[in-house]
Design a protein around this motif. Sequence first.
Motif, short mmCIF file in Angstrom:
data_model
loop_
_atom_site.label_atom_id
_atom_site.label_comp_id
_atom_site.label_asym_id
_atom_site.label_seq_id
_atom_site.Cartn_x
_atom_site.Cartn_y
_atom_site.Cartn_z
N GLN A 45 -3.47 5.59 -0.79
CA GLN A 45 -3.79 4.61 -1.91
C GLN A 45 -4.26 3.57 -1.22
OE1 GLN A 45 -2.67 5.88 -5.45
NE2 GLN A 45 -2.23 7.19 -4.56
N SER A 46 -4.61 2.63 -2.28
CA SER A 46 -5.81 1.73 -1.58
C SER A 46 -4.59 0.28 -2.00
CB SER A 46 -6.92 0.71 -3.10
OG SER A 46 -7.33 -0.27 -2.27
N GLN A 104 0.99 -1.26 0.20
CA GLN A 104 -0.20 -0.09 -0.24
C GLN A 104 0.57 1.40 0.32
OE1 GLN A 104 -2.38 0.68 3.51
NE2 GLN A 104 -3.90 1.42 2.17
N GLN A 105 0.69 1.87 -0.58
CA GLN A 105 1.43 3.02 -0.80
C GLN A 105 0.23 4.48 -0.29
OE1 GLN A 105 3.95 3.65 -2.72
NE2 GLN A 105 4.30 1.81 -4.20
N SER A 138 -11.01 1.70 -4.37
CA SER A 138 -9.85 2.55 -3.72
C SER A 138 -9.75 3.63 -2.88
CB SER A 138 -10.70 4.00 -5.09
OG SER A 138 -9.70 3.99 -6.65
#
Lengths: 111, 109
Positions: A41-42, A37-38, B101
Motif C-alpha cells: 500500500q501507499s 504503510q501496509q 498510490s
Amino acid sequence: SAVISQKPSRDICQRGTSLTIQCQVDSQVTMMFWYRQQPGQSLTLIATANQGSEATYESGFVIDKFPISRPNLTFSTLTVSNMSPEDSSIYLCSGLQGVQYFGPGTRLTVL
Amino acid sequence: ELKVEQNPLFLSMQEGKNYTIYCNYSTTSDRLYWYRQDPGKSLESLFVLLSNGAVKQEGRLMASLDTKARLSTLHITAAVHDLSATYFCAVDGVNKFYFGSGTKLNVKP
C-alpha cells in the motif's frame, strides 16, 4: 543528505501492550513525520512531529493512541499504545531537509 | 484536501521497452517528488521537481513537471530488470506531503 535510523527494526508484541519506536537523524531537519504503510500500500501520514510541542495529527489518529515526542531537531519517538492486531504495519519516520528522507522502517506485528 | 492519483497501479513490461507513469494532483503545488521502494525496503528519493517545466534525468529514468496541468510523468527508457520496484510520486502540500498510490513496476527479462 540526511541519514535516518530507526529502532527497533521489527518487533512482535502482545495485544494490549505498547511499543516505542525511536527515530534518529544524523543532521538537523526542519520537519519530521511519522507514517504507516501496509504491505503493498501507499503511505499514510500519522502526524507531524513538532520540536518541543505537541505533534500535529492527521484525521483518524489521536495522541492517546500514538503519542509522539520530538525533543530536538534530530530525534523523535512514536509510541503505539494499547496495541491490537489492527496496528500491525510498517512504521516509517522521515525528515525534511529540502527532500524528505526516510528511515528504514519498523515492522510491527501484534498478536 | 490535496488528492494525488497515479496510474497505472501495476505495470508489467519487457526489457528494452519504454513506458510512462503518470501522477495527477488536485490543487496547486510547485514541488513534486518521485521515490522508489524495493520490496521490504524504505523509500529512496529519485527526483525533486521544483518548478513548472522542470525535467530531471538519471540513467533510464526521466521525470517532468507541468504545474499548470497538475501533472508529472516518470518516463522509463529501455527498461531493465533492475528497475523493478514500486514508484511513488508525492506532492508538497502545506507542511505535509501527499503520496500517490504507487506504481508497481515489473520488468521481465
